[in-house]
Design an enzyme around this catalytic site. Sequence first.
Site, PDB file in Angstrom:
ATOM      1  N   ASP A  88       0.846  -1.193   0.000  1.00 42.17           N
ATOM      2  CA  ASP A  88       0.000   0.000   0.000  1.00 42.17           C
ATOM      3  C   ASP A  88       0.881   1.243   0.000  1.00 42.17           C
ATOM      4  O   ASP A  88       1.637   1.476   0.933  1.00 42.17           O
ATOM      5  CB  ASP A  88      -0.894  -0.032   1.243  1.00 42.17           C
ATOM      6  N   HIS A 128      -0.435   4.278  -0.046  1.00 43.64           N
ATOM      7  CA  HIS A 128      -1.200   5.317   0.666  1.00 43.64           C
ATOM      8  C   HIS A 128      -1.193   6.657  -0.078  1.00 43.64           C
ATOM      9  O   HIS A 128      -1.326   7.711   0.537  1.00 43.64           O
ATOM     10  CB  HIS A 128      -0.667   5.527   2.084  1.00 43.64           C
ATOM     11  N   ASP A 176     -14.846   0.360  -0.145  1.00 43.94           N
ATOM     12  CA  ASP A 176     -15.021   0.071   1.277  1.00 43.94           C
ATOM     13  C   ASP A 176     -16.504   0.211   1.585  1.00 43.94           C
ATOM     14  O   ASP A 176     -17.073   1.295   1.446  1.00 43.94           O
ATOM     15  CB  ASP A 176     -14.203   1.052   2.122  1.00 43.94           C
TER      16      ASP A 176
END
Length: 391
Positions: free
Chosen positions: A196, A198, A272
């Site tokens: 990740d 980010h 999500d």
Amino acid sequence: MKITAIRTVIVNAFIRNWVFVKVETDQPGLWGWGEATLEWKTRAVTGCIEDLAPFLVGQDPLRIDHLVNRMSRFSFWNLGAIGMSAASGIEMALWDIKGKSLGVPVWQLLGGRVRDNVRVYTHPLRGDLKRLVPSSDISAVCDDIQATVEMGYNAVKVGLVPYTGYDAPLKDVRHVAKLAEAIRERVGDDVDIMTDFHGRPESLAAAKAYIDVIAPINPMFIEEPLQPGNAQAMAELGRRVDCPLATGERLFEAAQFSELAELGAVTFAQPDLAHCMGFSGGRKIAAITQARGIGVCPHNPMGPVASAVALQFDAATTNFVIQEECVGVVPWFEDICATYPIKLTNGAWDIPDAPGSGIEIDEREAAKHPFKPEHILAMDAILEDGTIANW
């Protein structure tokens, strides 16, 4: 049947306050659970849930699409990250109620399960950030990943890229190359590794520099190599590198995923459910991405309700690939649950048959971990010259 109240139960879990949503009905013993956790925005989300409640109290909880429209359209303003998270937690709880009222798991309401189990990946030591070792210690990082694999996982996500800006310093790039190679050598070819970013790189050049040295270990995907929201830039980066890209945890609307899909910008989409309008939004995103040959790898580093909801969604989603989980972020992750439907077997979750989402929160246990200000990791994201970086 009518909705009588919407309540929140806040549980502090170190870097997050989990925001559990309980939708109550006029049927004795019938309620639903959802999760609306949003990092470092706890009071804003709980306040928004209170603002949305008047649109729903007195309504039939089984009219889910109708109630989603009431929350989104009566709000007038675009809901944004805070509003979408609040509405998502409520929406999840409605599906839980519907499944319980009909005596079937939510995955049955979504068309039935399309797989026999749900593959998952976790973070080093299942996300136990209190034991996190610095990336500068390559041997210690490898030890933690090996220990995680020995816990029963065959896929692990690790952070390899440091806080950065518009350039990628050569010493940092070379360290990332050594770290990636050491991890692959330690776990072998049978374990999937993903990393990740980010959204730390500020430029395509910086992102590409790091991706190019990670590519030789054949990661399953590179997550958020650029800041979200610029589908054109992601698509251009995808053309310049030889590595699968993924993004989506900070996107909320189906239209944002549609743009990524139209441009062929990613290999995997990462909605999500706690932010994209729960099952309702997740199903739209899955349909859009499936039409363009894009797999779905849902984002979820949150609490047990979000995990239980993700499991139901994954079981019934054809283009699902792998699910994120973070069950080690606190040692009492399962203890606050009166019923907990998740069981790990050979790197995958078993699919439960209990009605609804299969999870109940023990509110007495939850009360042992009340709201308090979180440990905000993002406040460490400062470059050597004092520039604020992307966390």
